[in-house]
Design an enzyme around this catalytic site. Structure first.
Site, short mmCIF file in Angstrom:
data_model
loop_
_atom_site.label_atom_id
_atom_site.label_comp_id
_atom_site.label_asym_id
_atom_site.label_seq_id
_atom_site.Cartn_x
_atom_site.Cartn_y
_atom_site.Cartn_z
N ASP A 124 3.96 2.08 -2.58
CA ASP A 124 2.72 1.96 -3.35
C ASP A 124 2.83 2.61 -4.75
O ASP A 124 3.47 3.66 -4.89
CB ASP A 124 1.63 2.69 -2.53
CG ASP A 124 0.24 2.35 -2.99
OD1 ASP A 124 0.11 1.65 -4.01
OD2 ASP A 124 -0.71 2.79 -2.31
N ASP A 143 1.34 -3.94 3.61
CA ASP A 143 0.44 -2.90 4.10
C ASP A 143 -0.99 -3.43 4.21
O ASP A 143 -1.34 -4.47 3.63
CB ASP A 143 0.51 -1.71 3.12
CG ASP A 143 0.19 -0.39 3.78
OD1 ASP A 143 -0.36 -0.39 4.89
OD2 ASP A 143 0.48 0.66 3.16
N ASP A 157 1.90 6.20 10.48
CA ASP A 157 2.07 7.04 9.29
C ASP A 157 2.51 8.44 9.67
O ASP A 157 2.86 9.24 8.80
CB ASP A 157 0.74 7.13 8.52
CG ASP A 157 0.59 5.99 7.55
OD1 ASP A 157 1.54 5.20 7.42
OD2 ASP A 157 -0.48 5.87 6.92
C1 DGJ Z 1 -0.05 3.51 4.27
C2 DGJ Z 1 1.34 3.29 4.78
O1 DGJ Z 1 1.37 3.37 6.15
C3 DGJ Z 1 2.27 4.29 4.10
O2 DGJ Z 1 3.55 4.22 4.66
C4 DGJ Z 1 2.27 3.99 2.64
O3 DGJ Z 1 2.83 2.73 2.41
C5 DGJ Z 1 0.87 4.07 2.10
N1 DGJ Z 1 -0.05 3.28 2.85
C6 DGJ Z 1 0.82 3.63 0.66
O4 DGJ Z 1 -0.44 3.59 0.17
#
Ligand code: DGJ
Length: 734
Positions: free
Chosen positions: A369, A480, A550
């Protein structure tokens, strides 16, 4: 021998020797009666003797003069409500005059070799006709003038039956589908535990098991994604069923939107299981000539415990759900910059990471991102898919070229379904945001959801992404999706079609994926939804791997990956080594444990590798080398869960190669115990008569020894007892 039909008795027996599924057409009513699903039984001319009928006091009956015709006491294939059955139905249609009563009667059947694809929906498939056989049973409701096609596929060499349903309105009147399940089974008893995967952001796929009670129990999503909360999967297991023995019935929905998995145990101890699109907030208008296709439910039967069920799902999803060039290929070891830099990077930093990645043997550098618009935090720019020239003066294509020249592939992050206020997209097309007229539009992470039920929105985003992909050499996309849907309303649909928005949305997502993978078949897609909010079989049809969570903490990951392994193969699980203290829970775990956990997935790193010490770099180089050597085994071997993190302080799992000549075992102990007992773990899946060397130690062991006596864990393997310790054992046939 797969699908056997007794034309005269109108009975259907689907069997491949391992499993049997039997149902019939009821003589008088023409409706379908379920007779059996479970371990394979011999075929016989008729299964009439399995019919259960009895006049029951206080029951209501369908047929005059027949006191045994209460649907409440008859097991059914695809039940309706309110014509003597009072349980939740598999379908509900609102017809003319507002009636809800249906009567789908048998018309015909049709058998095809292989397995037809589902229109616009993901599904498991066959490559050779002999791999499966499909039975379509056609039913018709005369009053509604509506056809119902129930489809059953049985795989020849797998304990799998898939089901879906299709409705076609052949009449002149519109009707509304209020509920349309993908599958329904009435099992004859209720002596089960329901196993499912529950969680939240950063704590996905935690294993749950509860005994069934009389009444309705369910898991579901109403969030517009399959969600972090419940995975679209449930299993019914016997109380005495273990990982390796006993009966299990698995149900997994190939779908990424709102779903329900529901179990109703009635007062007579019958267990009705159904799974499909969540009827809550769903209503589909079926105008004359229109049809509706449900997603596919994949049903697995195992008499070899939970692990037996998982092995069947793993092989099927790896081999016949995932598609494309990456299906059978080892995945690249990647470095992702997210936890290394978050939004704070420029070309120089990314190139430094890529250079170090090269030095360490990594193969793919992913820019996450923040590369587009004015995206310096999470408040802006989604939808402005144009590179930020301050951060990347030579653009994405320039950066990709430079990384490519290093001999490292380049990957890029997108969040295609979202838009931020202040972007060109938002200002030009406010009507493309999902929101209810006159009401506040709620945000999630400051962002709004694009109306993917509109084909022009999907088309617009496709063109934006295409213009980036056409220019640059991009080998991998992380797709994402960071918020759930609220105020679901599409300004493109009439009032009586608003109940279709959530399903149309996910069809739009599938459509965009389909177009991109068609044009860019070499790109490896990894799906992600704030971690595991769309870690589901639907996504795997398009993206061979998914970001599991995450949460990158090794201890948390043990539970998340262990739970996910109930259904999903390791080749689908994105797993990275991250920095300490961990960014999600603040825990400090040793590098070897972070690595030993991440090995059992697609493997990559997500920390600032440019800051590693020389000694750490050597360690990482060795880890990358080791993973490359073992990754085919990890991707294609049989996975066994040995010790559950949900039961105590230890976790263990292993992968055995299909020829049983090799295996890799991961053992993890969360808290150290001083002066502990001599501890052994018993392995599984080895050839009892083969001799194996463990970590190249000179003494070899028979497979039966390792499975029945176990491997001795040295009490102080790393010199002193340490929290968050782990070991990996490699077994090789002598
Ligand atoms: C959520 C994702 O799960 C992360 O790995 C990362 O890509 C962030 N979003 C970026 O905003």
């Amino acid at each position: 021998m797969a699908i056997n039909i007794n034309q005269e008795a109108r009975e259907f027996h689907l069997t491949n020797g391992k499993i049997s599924y039997i149902f019939r057409v009821m003589e008088k009513s023409g409706q379908l009666e379920h007779l059996y699903y479970g371990k394979g039984v011999n075929h016989r001319k008729s299964f009439k003797h399995l019919i259960e009928r009895e006049a029951r006091p206080a029951s209501t009956n369908m047929l005059e003069g027949d006191y045994t015709s209460s649907l409440e006491h008859i097991k059914q294939e695809y039940p309706s409500y309110g014509t003597t059955d009072y349980r939740y139905p598999a379908h509900k249609i609102i017809g003319q005059h507002g009636s809800h009563v249906t009567n789908f009667q048998y018309e015909s059947y049709h058998i095809t070799k292989g397995k037809p694809a589902l229109e616009n929906l993901p599904a498991t498939y066959t490559e050779q006709e002999e791999e499966a056989e499909t039975l379509e049973v056609v039913l018709f409701d005369k009053i509604l003038q509506c056809r119902l096609i129930l489809s059953y596929s049985i795989y020849t060499n797998r304990s799998v039956i898939t089901r879906n349903a299709r409705f076609v309105n052949l009449g002149n009147e519109t009707c509304f589908l209020d509920s349309a399940m993908s599958t329904n089974i009435d099992l004859p008893d209720d002596q089960f535990e329901m196993v499912h995967l529950n969680g939240a952001w950063a704590r996905e796929t935690h294993l749950q098991a509860q005994s069934l009670f009389k009444g309705v129990q369910s898991i579901s999503s109403s969030r517009g994604a399959s969600s972090h909360i419940h995975n679209p999967f449930l299993a019914l297991k016997r109380k005495q069923t273990t990982e390796s023995s006993g009966e299990v019935f698995g149900f997994s929905l190939v779908y990424s939107g709102n779903f329900v998995g529901q179990i109703e145990v009635d007062t007579f101890g019958v267990t009705r299981v159904m799974m499909g699109i969540n009827p809550f907030q769903f209503k589909w208008k079926l105008a004359p000539g229109e049809s509706f296709q449900t997603p596919e439910c994949v049903m697995v039967y195992s008499d070899k415990g939970l692990n037996g069920m998982s092995n069947t799902y793993h092989a099927l999803y790896r081999e016949r759900l995932v598609r494309g060039r990456w299906r059978d290929k080892d995945r690249p070891v990647l470095i992702n910059n997210w936890e290394a830099t978050y939004f704070d990077f420029d070309e120089e930093k990314v190139l430094a990471i890529a250079n170090t990645a090269k030095e360490l043997g990594m193969e793919l550098c992913v820019l996450d991102d923040g590369w587009f618009g004015e995206r310096h935090d999470d408040t802006s720019s989604l939808g402005d898919w144009f590179e930020n020239k301050q951060k990347l003066p030579d653009g994405i294509d320039g950066l990709a070229r430079k990384i490519d020249r290093l001999g490292v592939k380049f990957g890029l992050w997108f969040e295609p379904e979202m838009v931020s206020k202040g972007t060109k997209l938002f200002s030009e097309h406010p009507e493309w945001v999902l929101s209810t007229p006159g009401r506040r539009a709620s945000h999630g992470r400051n962002q709004y959801v694009l109306d993917f039920s509109r084909p022009e929105v999907v088309d617009y985003i496709y063109k934006l992404m295409d213009s980036v992909l056409e220019k640059a050499t991009i080998s991998y996309i992380k797709w994402d999706m960071n918020r759930y849907i609220t105020e679901a309303y599409s300004s493109d649909l009439e009032a009586d079609r608003q109940g279709e928005v959530m399903h149309r949305y996910i069809l739009g997502v599938y459509q965009l994926y389909e177009r991109l993978i068609h044009k860019y078949p070499d790109i490896l897609f990894e799906s992600c939804a704030g971690g595991g909010a769309r870690f589901d079989p639907g996504m795997l049809y398009y993206a061979p791997q998914a970001w599991t969570s995450d949460n990158t903490d090794a201890v948390e990951r043990l539970k998340i990956q262990y739970g996910a392994s109930l259904v999903y193969p390791l080749s689908a699980m994105g797993s990275h080594v991250s920095a300490i203290p961990n960014h999600q829970v603040g825990r400090t775990t040793p590098l070897h444990t972070r690595v030993n956990t991440a090995y059992f997935g697609t493997f990559g790193y997500e920390l600032d590798i440019t800051n590693l010490t020389a000694a750490e770099k050597e360690e990482v180089k060795e880890q990358v080398r080791f993973f490359k050597e073992k990754r085919s085994l990890i991707r294609t071997g049989r996975f066994y869960r040995l010790l559950s993190p949900f039961d105590g302080n230890e976790t263990a799992w292993m992968v055995v190669s299909n020829d049983q000549s090799e295996a890799i075992v991961g053992y993890y102990k969360v808290l150290a115990k001083p002066n502990d007992k001599f501890n052994r773990i018993k392995l599984q899946g080895l050839d009892p008569d083969k001799r194996y060397l463990i970590n190249n130690n000179p003494v070899d062991h028979f497979g039966d020894e390792l499975m029945n006596i176990g491997i001795l864990l040295k009490r102080n393997e790393t010199g002193y007892p340490q929290d968050f310790n782990s070991e990996v054992f490699v077994l090789k046939e002598v």
